[in-house]
Every structure is written in structure tokens, then in C-alpha cells.
Enzyme design. Structure first.
Site, short mmCIF file in Angstrom:
data_model
loop_
_atom_site.label_atom_id
_atom_site.label_comp_id
_atom_site.label_asym_id
_atom_site.label_seq_id
_atom_site.Cartn_x
_atom_site.Cartn_y
_atom_site.Cartn_z
N TYR A 1 0.85 -1.20 0.00
CA TYR A 1 0.00 0.00 0.00
C TYR A 1 0.88 1.24 0.00
O TYR A 1 1.88 1.30 0.73
CB TYR A 1 -0.90 0.00 1.25
CG TYR A 1 -1.73 1.26 1.37
CD1 TYR A 1 -3.02 1.31 0.85
CD2 TYR A 1 -1.22 2.39 2.00
CE1 TYR A 1 -3.77 2.46 0.94
CE2 TYR A 1 -1.98 3.55 2.10
CZ TYR A 1 -3.25 3.58 1.56
OH TYR A 1 -4.00 4.73 1.66
N GLU B 1 -3.47 7.50 -4.15
CA GLU B 1 -3.46 6.23 -3.42
C GLU B 1 -3.21 5.10 -4.40
O GLU B 1 -3.90 4.98 -5.42
CB GLU B 1 -4.81 6.02 -2.71
CG GLU B 1 -4.77 4.82 -1.76
CD GLU B 1 -6.10 4.61 -1.07
OE1 GLU B 1 -7.14 4.52 -1.75
OE2 GLU B 1 -6.11 4.54 0.17
#
Ligand code: GDP
Ligand code: MN
Length: 391
Positions: free
Chosen positions: A109, A197
Site C-alpha cells: 500500500y 493512493e
């Protein structure tokens, strides 16, 4: 402003951030053509909507023949997708991304955002990607690595390396992550983004890092200087009422409650919503008609508020500082007549020419409930909404 994954990936490519090969398609034929041109044997078809969580909602499918590309893309196009990120709305799938299917060794992530609390840009990274990061933050906060970027020193390579080692990457991958982060930072600053993101950032079959997913948010107030970004706006993904509001320069956000609010000034609008809640009610929207509230804009504002069938009462709270209360009263009277408002309207006016304004409302013959102050107005609106809901 939000972007589609394929648009975000194009920006990534322009900044030399590695993404799997792929292109967008709006028909099943186009999807097949994209897959054919790319070559290979396995592809992934991804619904392009302004939300994550598509995987679980049937919006990400692996396929291994051109017939399957046609079938899956054909099914996905025209479908609507609702995920935990769409706020109860189903978003239309007008485009799909056809990409080469990547072998995934590991899902990580990575995100970058304007961090208001720390007054800087922050980087958040974790070796636990592909899942909801909020879940990782709750169950294993030590697995999340946060970096606050100093606004004058900017992002430094050594900080990127620290993050990479903390994530358990090997030397080569740490170099790749450093490159990705520095490029991402440049993209972030140059395009006035508020969020990037990448979930997941993957380690592929060959051990290299790649952005498998991409979510970007840009600052609306900076769009005037990024014409390239502005043209990527897809209003079909947005709340139609909010789109109509932006066309009239009204600041409008749809909310869950049943009391429509029309207020001038963002601060006063926030305060109005607070006072409604304090009195046990729930606002149906945030709406700032702005300092130059004209009769036309007030009319548009009424139309917007009434386009929600949840609204049981309307609270108008105007402070006549720059605008005069008599002009606002005129606008309200015009609007109520024109729009055919079927719910009670509570009006609180204060400021320049307030007496004149109140008198005009009283003499208008319309069923407007006058209020003396903000609390009085909120109480009356909450009572009116309760009555409306009960009837
Ligand atoms: P999201 O669910 O909307 O966040 O969509 P993502 O693009 O993140 O995809 C969801 C999941 O699908 C990923 O976490 C992967 O596990 C899987 N996935 C997506 N693309 C590929 C691919 O090319 N190959 C493989 N094997 N899995 C993929
Ligand atoms: Mn994702």
C-alpha cells in the site's frame, strides 16, 4: 476532483511511474481491439468508476481469451457498481480498462496526501496492501509507516529508503520505491493534487514494483491552471445535484437528513447545520449561496434543495452584509412562487435592510415562517420537518 484509474495511470506513465500496460474501452469491440493490440494471453477487465472496492463488487475480472474479453467487457459496460466507497449511490460503468494480467507476488500500500492535521504532505506506506488500509490501521497499526514531508526541504531520497526498508523490501525494490515516491511527489506538487493512493502497489512475478491500481484526487481550486486535468472530469460519476450546483457556482453537498438549508457564507452554513443538529434535526444538505446572492441564485438554490424528495422543511438563514435583506426577500418570494415549494420554509434574516425584508415576506401572502434568531429558526425548522415527516 476525482479521476478514473486509467486517467491516473496515464499521469503515472507521464511521470515514469511503472503501471501494467493497458488502455480504456467504451464498447466490447474496443475492449477486444485493445487486448489484441497488447497481445498476451491473460487480461484483466476493470470497471472505471470513481470508487475503490470494485474487486469485491464484481468490477475487476481476470480473463484468458478474446471471447472472454468481449463477454466480460460487454457485461460490465452499462452495469452500475455500488461499493462501500460510493456513499449509497450506484455508479455507472461507461468505460472499462483492459490491462495485461500481472503476476502478483505481494500486494503493498502506498499513498500521499495533504495532511491538514500536520500541515504537510504525508506519505503512508504498508507491506499489507490490497485490503482496506483502515482495517490494517485498526488491527496492526505497527505495519503502517508514515512520513511527514518537510515543506521546505521537500521529500528526500533517504526518507524514501527508510520507508522501503521498514516495509521489508530488498535493495533493488527500495531503489524502485524511492524512484516511485520521488516521481509521485513531483506529480503531486506540479498538478496540485490532494491525494494519490496506490492500493495495491505490487511486487510482480519478476520482483519489480508496479502500480496495479491508482486513485487520484486534485484540488478543485487549482483546476484553472491545469486545463489538462480539467478536461478529464467525468460528471457522470458525480452526484447530479452537486453537478447542477457547480454550474451555478453554488457550493452544495448532499447530506442524509430532511432539513434543506440555504445559507450565505460557508461559516454560517456550518453553524446553521450545527444548530439544527443541536435541536435534534438533521440537515439534508450543505449549501452556501455565496456573498452575491441574487434572486436568480436563490431560485436555483431552492430548485436544488427541492430536487431531493427527502426534504421536509427548508431553513433559510441569510446574513445581509454584502447583500441586502430586501433583495434576498425578493429572491425568496420569486423563488417560492416560481418553484412551487411544497414544504414549510422558515426564514431568518439579519443585517442590512432587515426590517424591509421581513415586511416584504410578511406581506407576500406566502406561507413563510419567520424566525427571530438562528436558534429560533432551527427549532421551527426541526418542528416543521417532524410534522412533515409525520403527516
Ligand atoms: P479495487 O478493488 O477497486 O481497489 O480494484 P484493484 O485495482 O485494487 O483490484 C482489486 C484486486 O484485484 C487487487 O487487489 C488484485 O488482488 C486483483 N487484481 C487486479 N488486477 C490484477 C491483475 O492484473 N492480476 C491479478 N492476478 N490480480 C489482479
Ligand atoms: Mn485498489
Amino acid at each position: 476532483m476525482n479521476f478514473h484509474e486509467y486517467q491516473a495511470k496515464r499521469l503515472f506513465e507521464a511521470y515514469r511511474i511503472p503501471v501494467p500496460a493497458g488502455d480504456v474501452a467504451t464498447t466490447a469491440d474496443e475492449a477486444v481491439a485493445v487486448a489484441e493490440k497488447m497481445g498476451g494471453e491473460r487480461w484483466v477487465i476493470k470497471a472505471q468508476v470513481h470508487a475503490g472496492g470494485r474487486g469485491k463488487a464484481g468490477g475487476v475480472k481476470l480473463v484468458s481469451s478474446l471471447e472472454e474479453v468481449r463477454e466480460v467487457a460487454g457485461n460490465m459496460l452499462g452495469m452500475s457498481i455500488e461499493t462501500y466507497q460510493t456513499g449509497g449511490r450506484a455508479l455507472p460503468v461507461n468505460e472499462v480498462l483492459v490491462a495485461e494480467a500481472t503476476d502478483i507476488a505481494s500486494e503493498l500500500y502506498l499513498s500521499m496526501l495533504v495532511d491538514r492535521a500536520n500541515r504537510c504532505i504525508s506519505v503512508i506506506a504498508s507491506a499489507e496492501g490490497g485490503v482496506e488500509i483502515e482495517e490494517v490501521a485498526r488491527t496492526a497499526p505497527e505495519k503502517i509507516h508514515t512520513l511527514h514531508v518537510d515543506n521546505t526541504e521537500q521529500l528526500q531520497p533517504y526518507q524514501c529508503r527508510q520507508i522501503g526498508f521498514a516495509m521489508g523490501l530488498d535493495g533493488k525494490q527500495v531503489r524502485e520505491l524511492t524512484h516511485i515516491l520521488l516521481q509521485l511527489y513531483q506529480l503531486f506538487m506540479e498538478k496540485d493534487l490532494s491525494l494519490v493512493e496506490i492500493n495495491p502497489l505490487i511486487i510482480n512475478g519478476e520482483g519489480h514494483l508496479q502500480a496495479l491500481d491508482a486513485k487520484i484526487n486534485a484540488d478543485d481550486n487549482a483546476l484553472f491552471r491545469h486545463k489538462d486535468l480539467a478536461t478529464m472530469r467525468d460528471t457522470r460519476q458525480e452526484d447530479p445535484v452537486e453537478v447542477a450546483a457547480s454550474e451555478h457556482d453554488l457550493n452544495y453537498v448532499t447530506l442524509e437528513g430532511n432539513i434543506g438549508c440555504m445559507v450565505n457564507g460557508a461559516g454560517l452554513a456550518m453553524a446553521t447545520m450545527d444548530v439544527i443538529q443541536l435541536n435534534g434535526g438533521k440537515p439534508a444538505n450543505f449549501l452556501d449561496v455565496g456573498g452575491g446572492a441574487t434572486a436568480e441564485r436563490v431560485t436555483e438554490a431552492f430548485k436544488l434543495i427541492l430536487s431531493s424528495d427527502r426534504v421536509e422543511a427548508i431553513l433559510v438563514n441569510i446574513f445581509g452584509g454584502i447583500v441586502r435583506c430586501d433583495l434576498i426577500a425578493e429572491g425568496i418570494i420569486q423563488a417560492v412562487k416560481q418553484v412551487n415549494v411544497g414544504v414549510p420554509v422558515v426564514v431568518r434574516l439579519e443585517g442590512t435592510n432587515v426590517e424591509q425584508g421581513k415586511q416584504m415576506l410578511a406581506e407576500s401572502g406566502l406561507a413563510i415562517i419567520p424566525a427571530d434568531n438562528l436558534n429560533d429558526a432551527a427549532q421551527k425548522a426541526v418542528a416543521a420537518a417532524k410534522e412533515g415527516a409525520g403527516a
